[in-house]
Design an enzyme around this catalytic site. Structure first.
Site, PDB file in Angstrom:
ATOM      1  N   ASN A 188      -8.737   3.503   7.984  1.00 19.78           N
ATOM      2  CA  ASN A 188      -8.162   2.352   8.694  1.00 19.78           C
ATOM      3  C   ASN A 188      -8.482   2.361  10.186  1.00 19.78           C
ATOM      4  O   ASN A 188      -8.538   1.317  10.819  1.00 19.78           O
ATOM      5  CB  ASN A 188      -6.644   2.297   8.488  1.00 19.78           C
ATOM      6  CG  ASN A 188      -5.968   3.640   8.612  1.00 19.78           C
ATOM      7  OD1 ASN A 188      -6.362   4.604   7.964  1.00 19.78           O
ATOM      8  ND2 ASN A 188      -4.958   3.718   9.452  1.00 19.78           N
ATOM      9  N   SER A 221      -3.513  -3.307  -0.949  1.00 22.17           N
ATOM     10  CA  SER A 221      -2.406  -3.930  -0.223  1.00 22.17           C
ATOM     11  C   SER A 221      -2.759  -5.387   0.074  1.00 22.17           C
ATOM     12  O   SER A 221      -3.869  -5.671   0.546  1.00 22.17           O
ATOM     13  CB  SER A 221      -2.150  -3.170   1.083  1.00 22.17           C
ATOM     14  OG  SER A 221      -1.236  -3.886   1.884  1.00 22.17           O
ATOM     15  N   GLY A 222      -1.814  -6.282  -0.158  1.00 24.13           N
ATOM     16  CA  GLY A 222      -2.085  -7.714   0.016  1.00 24.13           C
ATOM     17  C   GLY A 222      -2.420  -8.098   1.444  1.00 24.13           C
ATOM     18  O   GLY A 222      -3.335  -8.889   1.690  1.00 24.13           O
ATOM     19  N   HIS A 223      -1.698  -7.505   2.417  1.00 26.81           N
ATOM     20  CA  HIS A 223      -1.841  -8.023   3.778  1.00 26.81           C
ATOM     21  C   HIS A 223      -3.077  -7.532   4.513  1.00 26.81           C
ATOM     22  O   HIS A 223      -3.248  -7.804   5.698  1.00 26.81           O
ATOM     23  CB  HIS A 223      -0.563  -7.809   4.594  1.00 26.81           C
ATOM     24  CG  HIS A 223      -0.299  -6.418   5.046  1.00 26.81           C
ATOM     25  ND1 HIS A 223      -0.437  -6.041   6.356  1.00 26.81           N
ATOM     26  CD2 HIS A 223       0.118  -5.329   4.387  1.00 26.81           C
ATOM     27  CE1 HIS A 223      -0.101  -4.768   6.478  1.00 26.81           C
ATOM     28  NE2 HIS A 223       0.238  -4.313   5.296  1.00 26.81           N
ATOM     29  N   CYS A 254       0.330   1.206  12.427  1.00 28.97           N
ATOM     30  CA  CYS A 254       1.521   1.677  11.724  1.00 28.97           C
ATOM     31  C   CYS A 254       2.173   2.808  12.504  1.00 28.97           C
ATOM     32  O   CYS A 254       3.279   3.211  12.204  1.00 28.97           O
ATOM     33  CB  CYS A 254       1.167   2.156  10.323  1.00 28.97           C
ATOM     34  SG  CYS A 254       0.365   0.894   9.345  1.00 28.97           S
ATOM     35  N   GLY A 295       0.802  -1.212   0.000  1.00 28.91           N
ATOM     36  CA  GLY A 295       0.000   0.000   0.000  1.00 28.91           C
ATOM     37  C   GLY A 295       0.839   1.268   0.000  1.00 28.91           C
ATOM     38  O   GLY A 295       0.526   2.232  -0.703  1.00 28.91           O
ATOM     39  N   THR A 296       1.899   1.265   0.771  1.00 31.73           N
ATOM     40  CA  THR A 296       2.722   2.477   0.874  1.00 31.73           C
ATOM     41  C   THR A 296       3.330   2.829  -0.483  1.00 31.73           C
ATOM     42  O   THR A 296       3.288   3.988  -0.918  1.00 31.73           O
ATOM     43  CB  THR A 296       3.833   2.268   1.924  1.00 31.73           C
ATOM     44  OG1 THR A 296       3.207   1.977   3.182  1.00 31.73           O
ATOM     45  CG2 THR A 296       4.721   3.488   2.062  1.00 31.73           C
ATOM     46  N   GLN A 354      -8.196  -0.387   2.879  1.00 31.03           N
ATOM     47  CA  GLN A 354      -9.125  -0.930   3.873  1.00 31.03           C
ATOM     48  C   GLN A 354     -10.501  -1.212   3.278  1.00 31.03           C
ATOM     49  O   GLN A 354     -11.395  -1.663   3.987  1.00 31.03           O
ATOM     50  CB  GLN A 354      -9.263   0.021   5.071  1.00 31.03           C
ATOM     51  CG  GLN A 354      -7.968   0.284   5.805  1.00 31.03           C
ATOM     52  CD  GLN A 354      -7.474  -0.918   6.634  1.00 31.03           C
ATOM     53  OE1 GLN A 354      -8.188  -1.899   6.837  1.00 31.03           O
ATOM     54  NE2 GLN A 354      -6.229  -0.848   7.104  1.00 31.03           N
TER      55      GLN A 354
HETATM   56  N1  PLP Z   1      -3.156   2.842   3.517  1.00 27.54           N
HETATM   57  C1  PLP Z   1      -3.941   2.420   4.509  1.00 27.54           C
HETATM   58  C2  PLP Z   1      -5.313   2.984   4.639  1.00 27.54           C
HETATM   59  C3  PLP Z   1      -3.484   1.469   5.430  1.00 27.54           C
HETATM   60  O1  PLP Z   1      -4.282   1.056   6.421  1.00 27.54           O
HETATM   61  C4  PLP Z   1      -2.164   0.972   5.282  1.00 27.54           C
HETATM   62  C5  PLP Z   1      -1.612   0.030   6.274  1.00 27.54           C
HETATM   63  O2  PLP Z   1      -2.059  -0.052   7.402  1.00 27.54           O
HETATM   64  C6  PLP Z   1      -1.394   1.429   4.203  1.00 27.54           C
HETATM   65  C7  PLP Z   1      -1.915   2.371   3.355  1.00 27.54           C
HETATM   66  C8  PLP Z   1      -0.005   0.932   3.990  1.00 27.54           C
HETATM   67  O3  PLP Z   1      -0.034  -0.343   3.368  1.00 27.54           O
HETATM   68  P1  PLP Z   1       1.237  -1.301   3.457  1.00 27.54           P
HETATM   69  O4  PLP Z   1       1.331  -1.759   4.868  1.00 27.54           O
HETATM   70  O5  PLP Z   1       0.914  -2.422   2.508  1.00 27.54           O
HETATM   71  O6  PLP Z   1       2.406  -0.519   3.001  1.00 27.54           O
END
Ligand code: PLP
Length: 399
Positions: free
Chosen positions: A149, A201-203, A332, A71-72, A177
């Site tokens: 999130n 995002s996969g996880h 995070c 996601g990032t 999310q």
């Molecule tokens: N965007 C949202 C809304 C998220 O909740 C998260 C992770 O918690 C991310 C981006 C980041 O994704 P990743 O952990 O795959 O980098």
């Protein structure tokens, strides 16, 4: 000790079917998807199959999917890729985004990009009228998250995207999310036709960490942020993470099946009923608590609850010691003592934001696990309140 996991917004468990799908790509099928030989071709076919599966989940073309590391990276690629370097431009985002957007926007603001952060309503919503008022002739990109999130609040994304388009701006949404929890139809005539870029995002959809995707509508010109080989049609250099991509494809297929089985025993309706049982159970047993974002549309699995006179961090630890995993604020940001920027943007006082806990259920959460949580939370809150200098014990009832 028994453990119950209610932190699916931090990360979801890997589904066994997803693990089985990816396993051969570590040992047996280790080819590089760019190689000409048979092992390479096998890997390429698996990547293509996974791309088709992700595209089916989003109702888009396979060529519109770019695999990334998560996601990032997808958020960064969307923002930096859509705003050409050294060209002055205006970006609109919101004050309740994930750090992957907020920090990227801040970095852009140091390079010729003016950034507007839209405020949140007390319910956690970004109002279409606020976007309308913030648009300028040079607004190139609008980025608003699909579902938050921390609170699970769902934004009026179709309307926001259509406003951005009408003003000639591109529209990105961080759907980390929302994917796998809400139907996402990006087809050219579908309800989300005005979304140009969308992050996955996969996880968060039962695939592993370190894999993600960015949907890039065919009409959008995107500059790469990683420079190297011509992978992913020149949009993301780097040897493909074949096992991760296969896992994401499988997770997308399972998500689509789960969303389609929407009934009282499976799918989003079932999950929402479990979440409501948890929420109602807590609200009926505990005084001076409430749901953050109540009244706004929310994804089925999330509830964020404040417990006045309690430090969320202490409550998370107390519940952890009893076998329940939940989170205070966004995982995070753990380690930070600042109150959640999302909750404070919604107008919560810093004290109430610091007293808020997120429960995020997974697809496999059971009613029995919800009841387990309901036995722990009231007792833990009562114990911590005993220690709080601001808590006034209820007067004993004199018969
Ligand atoms: N965007 C949202 C809304 C998220 O909740 C998260 C992770 O918690 C991310 C981006 C980041 O994704 P990743 O952990 O795959 O980098």
């Amino acid at each position: 000790m028994r453990r119950v996991y209610m932190d699916a917004n931090a990360t979801t468990p890997l589904l066994p079917e997803v693990f089985e799908a990816m396993r051969p790509f570590f040992l047996e099928h280790y080819g590089n998807a760019s190689s000409i030989h048979q092992q390479g071709q096998f890997a390429r076919a698996a990547v293509d199959h996974a791309r088709d599966s992700v595209a089916r989940l989003l109702h888009c073309r396979a060529s519109e999917i770019v695999f990334t590391s998560g996601g990032t990276e997808s958020d960064n690629l969307a923002l930096f890729g859509a705003l050409p370097a050294n060209e002055p431009a205006h970006l609109i985002t919101s004050s309740i985004e994930h750090d992957a957007i907020l920090r990227a926007a801040e970095a852009l603001s140091r390079r010729n990009v003016e950034v507007t952060f839209l405020p949140s309503t007390p319910q956690g919503l970004i109002e279409p009228s606020a976007l309308q008022a913030a648009l300028r002739p040079n607004t190139r990109l609008v980025s608003i998250m699909f579902a938050n999130n921390e609170t699970g609040v769902i934004q009026p994304i179709a309307e926001l995207a259509s406003i951005a388009h009408a003003a000639g701006a591109l529209f990105h949404t961080d759907a980390v999310q929302a994917a796998g929890r809400l139907p996402l139809d990006l087809s050219p005539k579908g309800p989300l036709k005005d979304i140009d870029l969308l992050t996955l995002s996969g996880h968060k959809i039962y695939a592993p960490k370190g894999i993600g995707a960015l949907f890039v509508r065919r009409s959008v010109r995107l500059s790469p942020i990683l420079h190297g080989g011509s992978h992913e049609r020149q949009r993301r250099a780097g040897t493909e993470n074949v096992a991760g991509i296969v896992a994401l494809g499988k997770a997308a297929e399972l998500s689509q099946q789960w969303l389609a089985q929407d009934n009282p025993t499976d799918g989003p309706t079932h999950l929402a009923a479990l979440r409501d049982r948890l929420e109602q159970g807590i609200l009926s047993q505990i005084e001076e608590c409430g749901v953050n974002g109540a009244g706004a549309p929310r994804v089925a699995n999330t509830t964020n609850i404040y417990f006045d006179h309690v430090e969320a961090e202490a409550l998370v630890i107390a519940l952890d010691l009893k076998g329940l995993s939940v989170s205070g604020g966004s995982a995070c940001q753990s380690g930070a003592t600042e109150p959640s920027h999302v909750l404070t943007a919604m107008g919560l006082t810093p004290a109430r934001a610091r007293a808020s806990i997120r429960f995020s259920l997974a697809r496999l959460t059971t009613a029995e696990e919800v009841d387990f949580a309901l036995t722990l939370v009231p007792a833990a809150v009562a114990r911590l309140r005993e220690l709080s200098p601001t808590w006034r014990k209820p007067e004993p009832v004199v018969a």
